[in-house]
Design an enzyme around this catalytic site. Sequence first.
Site, PDB file in Angstrom:
ATOM      1  N   THR A  99       1.659  17.951   9.174  1.00  0.00           N
ATOM      2  CA  THR A  99       1.084  19.246   8.794  1.00  0.00           C
ATOM      3  C   THR A  99       2.229  20.175   8.448  1.00  0.00           C
ATOM      4  OG1 THR A  99      -0.735  18.933  10.358  1.00  0.00           O
ATOM      5  CG2 THR A  99      -0.369  21.168   9.554  1.00  0.00           C
ATOM      6  N   LYS A 174      -5.874  21.848   5.946  1.00  0.00           N
ATOM      7  CA  LYS A 174      -5.496  21.591   7.340  1.00  0.00           C
ATOM      8  C   LYS A 174      -5.152  22.906   8.049  1.00  0.00           C
ATOM      9  CE  LYS A 174      -4.121  19.913  11.191  1.00  0.00           C
ATOM     10  NZ  LYS A 174      -3.354  18.881  11.754  1.00  0.00           N
ATOM     11  N   LYS A 242       3.824  25.934  15.338  1.00  0.00           N
ATOM     12  CA  LYS A 242       4.314  25.719  13.962  1.00  0.00           C
ATOM     13  C   LYS A 242       3.192  25.927  12.950  1.00  0.00           C
ATOM     14  CE  LYS A 242       4.131  21.557  12.709  1.00  0.00           C
ATOM     15  NZ  LYS A 242       3.105  20.686  12.107  1.00  0.00           N
TER      16      LYS A 242
HETATM   17  P1  NAP Z   1       5.795  14.044  17.751  1.00  0.00           P
HETATM   18  O1  NAP Z   1       5.238  13.193  18.812  1.00  0.00           O
HETATM   19  O2  NAP Z   1       6.686  15.199  18.075  1.00  0.00           O
HETATM   20  O3  NAP Z   1       6.545  13.067  16.707  1.00  0.00           O
HETATM   21  C1  NAP Z   1       7.288  13.590  15.643  1.00  0.00           C
HETATM   22  C2  NAP Z   1       7.993  12.441  14.940  1.00  0.00           C
HETATM   23  O4  NAP Z   1       8.731  12.960  13.823  1.00  0.00           O
HETATM   24  C3  NAP Z   1       9.019  11.711  15.818  1.00  0.00           C
HETATM   25  O5  NAP Z   1       8.979  10.353  15.460  1.00  0.00           O
HETATM   26  C4  NAP Z   1      10.334  12.358  15.405  1.00  0.00           C
HETATM   27  O6  NAP Z   1      11.449  11.510  15.584  1.00  0.00           O
HETATM   28  C5  NAP Z   1      10.100  12.572  13.920  1.00  0.00           C
HETATM   29  N1  NAP Z   1      10.927  13.655  13.369  1.00  0.00           N
HETATM   30  C6  NAP Z   1      10.810  14.985  13.600  1.00  0.00           C
HETATM   31  N2  NAP Z   1      11.722  15.655  12.903  1.00  0.00           N
HETATM   32  C7  NAP Z   1      12.444  14.755  12.199  1.00  0.00           C
HETATM   33  C8  NAP Z   1      13.527  14.846  11.288  1.00  0.00           C
HETATM   34  N3  NAP Z   1      14.048  16.039  10.946  1.00  0.00           N
HETATM   35  N4  NAP Z   1      14.018  13.708  10.776  1.00  0.00           N
HETATM   36  C9  NAP Z   1      13.494  12.507  11.103  1.00  0.00           C
HETATM   37  N5  NAP Z   1      12.454  12.341  11.967  1.00  0.00           N
HETATM   38  C10 NAP Z   1      11.933  13.463  12.505  1.00  0.00           C
HETATM   39  O7  NAP Z   1       4.638  14.703  16.858  1.00  0.00           O
HETATM   40  P2  NAP Z   1       3.151  14.196  16.569  1.00  0.00           P
HETATM   41  O8  NAP Z   1       2.233  14.764  17.585  1.00  0.00           O
HETATM   42  O9  NAP Z   1       3.163  12.741  16.287  1.00  0.00           O
HETATM   43  O10 NAP Z   1       2.864  15.029  15.220  1.00  0.00           O
HETATM   44  C11 NAP Z   1       3.407  14.633  13.962  1.00  0.00           C
HETATM   45  C12 NAP Z   1       2.810  15.524  12.872  1.00  0.00           C
HETATM   46  O11 NAP Z   1       1.385  15.408  12.893  1.00  0.00           O
HETATM   47  C13 NAP Z   1       3.100  17.016  13.032  1.00  0.00           C
HETATM   48  O12 NAP Z   1       3.251  17.609  11.773  1.00  0.00           O
HETATM   49  C14 NAP Z   1       1.857  17.544  13.732  1.00  0.00           C
HETATM   50  O13 NAP Z   1       1.630  18.924  13.509  1.00  0.00           O
HETATM   51  C15 NAP Z   1       0.791  16.686  13.094  1.00  0.00           C
HETATM   52  N6  NAP Z   1      -0.434  16.450  13.888  1.00  0.00           N
HETATM   53  C16 NAP Z   1      -0.378  16.188  15.224  1.00  0.00           C
HETATM   54  C17 NAP Z   1      -1.561  15.986  15.927  1.00  0.00           C
HETATM   55  C18 NAP Z   1      -1.588  15.686  17.410  1.00  0.00           C
HETATM   56  O14 NAP Z   1      -2.658  15.814  18.023  1.00  0.00           O
HETATM   57  N7  NAP Z   1      -0.483  15.269  18.021  1.00  0.00           N
HETATM   58  C19 NAP Z   1      -2.785  16.038  15.265  1.00  0.00           C
HETATM   59  C20 NAP Z   1      -2.799  16.278  13.891  1.00  0.00           C
HETATM   60  C21 NAP Z   1      -1.621  16.479  13.216  1.00  0.00           C
HETATM   61  P3  NAP Z   1      12.167  11.364  17.020  1.00  0.00           P
HETATM   62  O15 NAP Z   1      11.423  10.276  17.733  1.00  0.00           O
HETATM   63  O16 NAP Z   1      13.573  11.010  16.694  1.00  0.00           O
HETATM   64  O17 NAP Z   1      12.054  12.718  17.698  1.00  0.00           O
END
Ligand code: NAP
Length: 298
Positions: A99, A174, A242
């Site tokens: 997102t 979104k 965010k």
């Molecule tokens: P998360 O658990 O924090 O995972 C984020 C992932 O992105 C990790 O693998 C991280 O790598 C990687 N990452 C972040 N910054 C990076 C960079 N600069 N370069 C390379 N890799 C990077 O987050 P998540 O919950 O999976 O969410 C991911 C996305 O989906 C976000 O945009 C969030 O807003 C969206 N989303 C989340 C949910 C939810 O319920 N969780 C629902 C809908 C949408 P590392 O392992 O090295 O940290």
Amino acid sequence: MPANEKIGFIGLGIMGTPMSRHLLNAGYPVTVWNRTAARMKPLVDAGAAAGTSPADVARKSTVTITMVGDSQDVEAVIAGKNGAIEGATAGSVVVDMSTISPVTSRALARRLAEKGVQLLDAPVTGGSAGAQAATLSILVGGEKAAFDRCLPIFQKLGKAITLVGPSGSGHTAKLANQILVAGCMSGVAEALVFARKAGLDLGTWYEAVKNGAGASWHLTTQAPRVLDGDFSAGYMVKHHRKDLRLIQETAHELGVPLPVASAVLQLYRSLQATGGDELGHQALVRVYEQLAKVEARR
Ligand code: NAP
């Protein structure tokens, strides 16, 4: 065997890990990459190939999916050093399911288009539970031909899959959804603290109202976690914070007043200031609890 696509998956966090696993289980060849390499191991053990960089993943893939964090993170893995754009070949598709800002997404789409690569923005809603159960709602922006090509892949990840408009529209849709989330989550938190302060038994109150007119996904999934004192992350405070920041930026450009979303952003900032950024977003209730000097537990 699915259609003849080779999938790349960049970002194996809370969402990316189960999503990439579904694609692997569906029979697609999947190449994964994650900044923290250790997070690749469970997928590699399950049969995925390990990429050495986003560029390497894109070189080996016909459809490369990114699921990272904020706008600058997507920029880094697509257009940064060793980014996907360096490896992607003409005719391939990049699908960003994070997102992020629609403005950033449209700029990345233009850069990829110069190489003959299409970008779809395809953010999701449904939470970590939706990612695990493959029941996500997927909001897609971009060209219809690329959408049709990727539809079989989306169908392995979600149920409601909608092409909402041209490039960037998925992210805008979104962000509007995240205004709903802010209203629902703050409503649940505020109601719980009010009811507790008034001396109600919260378990009884929850059972009494959970099927009424005030019911919501947030009431039925997040209120029980609050009552049990479970603040572990499905959807982290930092990600909703965010999203609300991105909403403010877009609303500023549009001149749209957003009184509720603005207030919820400030509440999340106070959680950030007290070290709560990596808790689940249901921890919003803690701010209300501190203000009212009461704990909303069973
Ligand atoms: P998360 O658990 O924090 O995972 C984020 C992932 O992105 C990790 O693998 C991280 O790598 C990687 N990452 C972040 N910054 C990076 C960079 N600069 N370069 C390379 N890799 C990077 O987050 P998540 O919950 O999976 O969410 C991911 C996305 O989906 C976000 O945009 C969030 O807003 C969206 N989303 C989340 C949910 C939810 O319920 N969780 C629902 C809908 C949408 P590392 O392992 O090295 O940290």
